[in-house]
Design an enzyme around this catalytic site. Structure first.
Site, PDB file in Angstrom:
ATOM      1  N   GLY A 138     -20.463  72.238 124.730  1.00  0.00           N
ATOM      2  CA  GLY A 138     -21.744  72.857 124.437  1.00  0.00           C
ATOM      3  C   GLY A 138     -21.832  73.386 123.017  1.00  0.00           C
ATOM      4  N   CYS A 139     -22.400  74.598 122.881  1.00  0.00           N
ATOM      5  CA  CYS A 139     -22.677  75.156 121.563  1.00  0.00           C
ATOM      6  C   CYS A 139     -21.425  75.362 120.718  1.00  0.00           C
ATOM      7  CB  CYS A 139     -23.418  76.476 121.706  1.00  0.00           C
ATOM      8  SG  CYS A 139     -25.070  76.321 122.440  1.00  0.00           S
ATOM      9  N   VAL A 140     -20.276  75.519 121.344  1.00  0.00           N
ATOM     10  CA  VAL A 140     -19.046  75.783 120.589  1.00  0.00           C
ATOM     11  C   VAL A 140     -18.485  74.521 119.943  1.00  0.00           C
ATOM     12  CG1 VAL A 140     -17.271  75.392 122.356  1.00  0.00           C
ATOM     13  CG2 VAL A 140     -16.990  77.249 120.713  1.00  0.00           C
TER      14      VAL A 140
END
Length: 354
Positions: A138-140
């Site tokens: 995801g965002c990481v």
């Protein structure tokens, strides 16, 4: 050390002001009767002024389900991915056949063969290129992807490694989900892609002014937080999990984590000359600033990116890295910190020397 030779971000052509997206979501029935005021309030609070979308706005109402949305993901992901990779390699003065490792990441669509495999022939990558498609970070994944490029190049210092992120968040839209999490996501997330080209310390093309170097990285998983951020995947596709406890978690954990990481390299918060931070959303950014006791201007480029294009999931921090290099390059030799958070719940820290 790993040197970042180029960072290039791309966006879809379809741009809309935030109020246009708000009106379209309301017309599609994204909120129940009498809840339009809530939708307006959430979209205004997001601080997002406009976003780029994978498709024209009017086409979203006609999507028949997950299959059609995912087909659109593959089509647009290949277009944006090809542009991002080609431009990044050109900026680095490298050719597609110079690439030894290609990591691709997305959490907004599924492709088998994966996106980078479908792009290999179109771009002219070697048949023996190493590929690592990543799903679930995801965002990481923008920060984690740079960290994994660094891990690889530490062992193969003469190689070229590339990260490709393509996130088409709009295609995960759940029109019948009136949950607070879905409404917040509909206010924040946009579409975009980015590519990072990195070279090892012994690569023959390396020059002293080629770009910042990666000094060290740190990954951290926080226990008992699996349901705070992610997807529930069902017949309708990706239904977002977005816990209201996230800002509190950031306040509790990120400050000590960052301070300890910097201390391991004889650094303090005030030594960092640039903060390249993923724009999770206004509440998360406020929590991040408070936990690190940062001046408001430290996150200026992050806030600007959120306002102009929204949260691009894993691609956002790469766009902000590009903007930092282009618009606010720190003094050579000073430390910077790139960081992001994502499902797990987890964080990734990348210490950079400009």
């Amino acid at each position: 050390m790993t040197r970042i030779a180029a960072v290039h971000g791309v966006l879809p052509e379809h741009r809309y002001e935030q109020h246009e997206i708000t009106d379209a979501l309301a017309a599609m029935g994204a909120v129940g009767e009498g809840r339009r005021e809530l939708l307006d309030r959430l979209h205004a609070a997001s601080t997002v002024r406009g976003r780029r979308l994978a498709m024209p706005l009017e086409r979203y109402a006609a999507l028949s389900g997950f299959g059609e949305a995912n087909d659109s993901f593959i089509t647009v992901a290949l277009e944006l991915g090809e542009r991002a990779l080609a431009e990044a390699l050109d900026q680095a003065g490298l050719r597609p056949r110079d690439v030894d490792l290609l990591i691709s990441t997305s959490v907004t669509g599924i492709a088998v063969p994966s996106v980078e495999a479908r792009l290999a022939t179109r771009l002219g990558l070697r048949a023996d290129v190493k590929r690592v498609p990543v799903f679930g970070l995801g965002c990481v994944a923008g920060a984690a992807g740079i960290a994994r490029l660094h891990d690889y190049l530490e062992g193969r210092p003469a190689d070229v490694a590339v990260l490709l992120s393509v996130e088409l968040c709009s295609l995960t839209l759940q029109r019948t989900d009136a949950s607070a999490a879905n409404l917040v996501a509909g206010a924040l997330f946009g579409d975009g892609a980015a590519a990072v080209v990195a070279v090892g310390r012994d690569h023959p093309s390396r020059r002293p002014d080629d770009g910042p170097v990666v000094v060290a990285t740190r990954s951290r998983l926080y226990p008992d937080t699996e349901r705070l951020l992610g997807w529930d995947i069902g017949d309708g596709g990706f239904r977002i999990l977005l816990g209201g406890e996230l800002p509190g978690l950031v306040r509790r954990h990120l400050g000590p984590e960052v301070r300890a990481f910097l201390a391991d390299h004889d650094l303090k918060l005030q030594d960092v000359t640039a903060w390249v931070c993923h724009p999770g959303g206004p509440k998360v950014l406020d929590a991040l600033r408070e936990s690190l006791d940062l001046p408001a201007q430290a996150l200026e480029l992050t806030w600007r990116s959120l306002a102009e294009v929204g949260n691009l999931s894993s691609a956002s921090v790469l766009h902000i890295l590009r903007d930092t290099l282009a618009l606010r390059p720190p003094l050579a030799g000073t430390p910077g910190l790139l960081l992001a958070m994502g499902p797990g719940f987890c964080s990734e820290l990348v210490l950079i020397r400009w």
